[in-house]
Scaffold this active site. Structure first.
Site: not given
Ligand code: SAH
Length: 359
Positions: A105, A116, A119
């Site tokens: 990854c 978000c 995150c």
């Molecule tokens: N910015 C891009 C790439 C990051 S992907 C995107 O948003 O798709 C990161 C993935 O992890 C995303 O699908 C997001 O929904 C998920 N994610 C983010 N924070 C998370 C968390 N605390 N627990 C589980 N999944 C999470």
């Protein structure tokens, strides 16, 4: 003077570069194979090059721009790497061993501009876009660490662009990295083995559809309606679900036989995980007749995020509703939670349950 990072050059660009040094073109091929095929990280290891050429390369260029700051090993075998760029910004990469193949990854940005709420990376803000060389180098470093410098990998490698950052806000560098990595003389990781995930940058979804030899697409959805999605993912204010779905519909014509796209749905206890949310989500998928599957990701908690993961029973009940509506969904097993390597936990944190292995 900053040195030219050769890892981010396509074979044709490397050929131009060696030509500018009055070298024959095949030197470009040699260098490309050394960086990407043999995964070398210093010009001194390129002993098939004349000594004086190596000296000039050392002066002008680099094939090693990321400095490994620390690495963490999870009890489940996942490894997280924290690198620093030349300008001292954090880059994180996660190596996830699986039975039949490995997944790496990678990050597309240092930090992330999107806000978000679930995150952890959001807390860094955007530091900057990574270069294509910095993207490719993450994979080279992870493979070298897992298997030894230059050692052939025993299993295939899948890549996911799901680390820190929003790949579609760094689209050009991302696509260039994909082109570099697919080269048979190099890493030879074909786009079909790569999935990039976007929070929903609508114009770039359309652009990806038109990109030759493109990677697979995943979309972070997190909520089945605009009101909730805008609370969780402010990008929804710019590109609401209707526009996102319209872009997906356009993207769909570019899907190959058997290919589907993926929606990621992080499951936050009591926030987006009710039966009603599941029905709304199923309705959304069916209304747009999308060839998609849904990955349900139990939230990975991290201080100070204000959420808890849904219980496994809740996740299963949610999944059953999707199932009954004919929507395929998969529950993702969290990997590397104990070292803050799981989805949404990349924030260049040093203090974790497991101690770092010496770099
Ligand atoms: N910015 C891009 C790439 C990051 S992907 C995107 O948003 O798709 C990161 C993935 O992890 C995303 O699908 C997001 O929904 C998920 N994610 C983010 N924070 C998370 C968390 N605390 N627990 C589980 N999944 C999470």
């Amino acid at each position: 003077m900053t040195k030219l990072h050769l890892t981010g050059l396509l074979p044709s660009e490397l050929a131009d570069y060696v030509t500018s040094l009055d070298q024959p073109q095949y030197r470009g091929k040699q260098i490309f194979a050394a960086i990407h095929g043999r995964r070398m990280t210093a010009f001194d290891q390129l002993t098939d090059l004349p000594r004086d050429l190596r000296a000039r390369l050392n002066e002008q260029a680099t094939i090693s721009s990321l400095k490994l700051e620390s690495r963490y090993l999870s009890s489940d075998g996942t490894r997280r790497y924290l690198f620093k760029t030349q300008d001292n910004l954090p880059v994180e990469t996660v190596f996830i061993p699986e039975e039949r193949r490995d997944t790496i990854c990678f990050s597309s940005q240092s930090g992330c501009p999107l806000q978000c709420t679930f995150c952890l990376t959001a807390q860094l803000g955007l530091l900057r876009n990574l270069t294509s060389g910095e993207i490719v180098e993450q994979i080279i470093c992870a493979l070298n660490d897992a298997y030894g410098a230059g050692v052939e990998t025993p299993r295939g490698t899948n890549l996911v662009g799901m680390g820190a950052g929003e790949p579609f806000l760094n689209f050009e560098a991302l696509i260039k990295a994909v082109r570099i990595m697919k080269e048979p003389a190099g890493l030879h990781i074909v786009p079909n083995r790569i999935t990039v995930s976007t929070a929903g940058v609508v114009p770039k979804i359309r652009e990806l559809a038109l990109t030759e030899d493109r990677p697979h697409l995943a979309i972070s959805l997190a909520a089945p309606n605009d009101e909730l999605r805008a609370q969780l993912m402010p990008i929804n204010n710019k590109w609401p679900i209707k526009e996102l779905m319209a872009a997906c519909k356009d993207f769909q014509v570019s899907l190959k036989r058997g290919e589907r796209f993926t929606f990621e749905y992080v499951m936050l206890r009591g926030v987006n995980d009710s039966d009603d949310h599941a029905r709304q989500l199923a309705g959304l998928m069916r209304r747009h007749a999308l060839r998609a599957k849904i990955n349900l990701i139990p939230h990975n908690p991290a201080e100070p995020l204000p959420y808890q993961p849904s219980s496994m029973e809740r996740v299963e009940a949610f999944r059953a509703i999707l199932d009954a509506a004919g929507i395929d969904s998969f529950v993702r097993r969290p990997r590397g939670r104990d070292i803050l390597a799981a989805c949404g936990q990349l924030a260049a944190r040093g203090e974790v349950a497991q101690s770092p292995i010496n770099a």
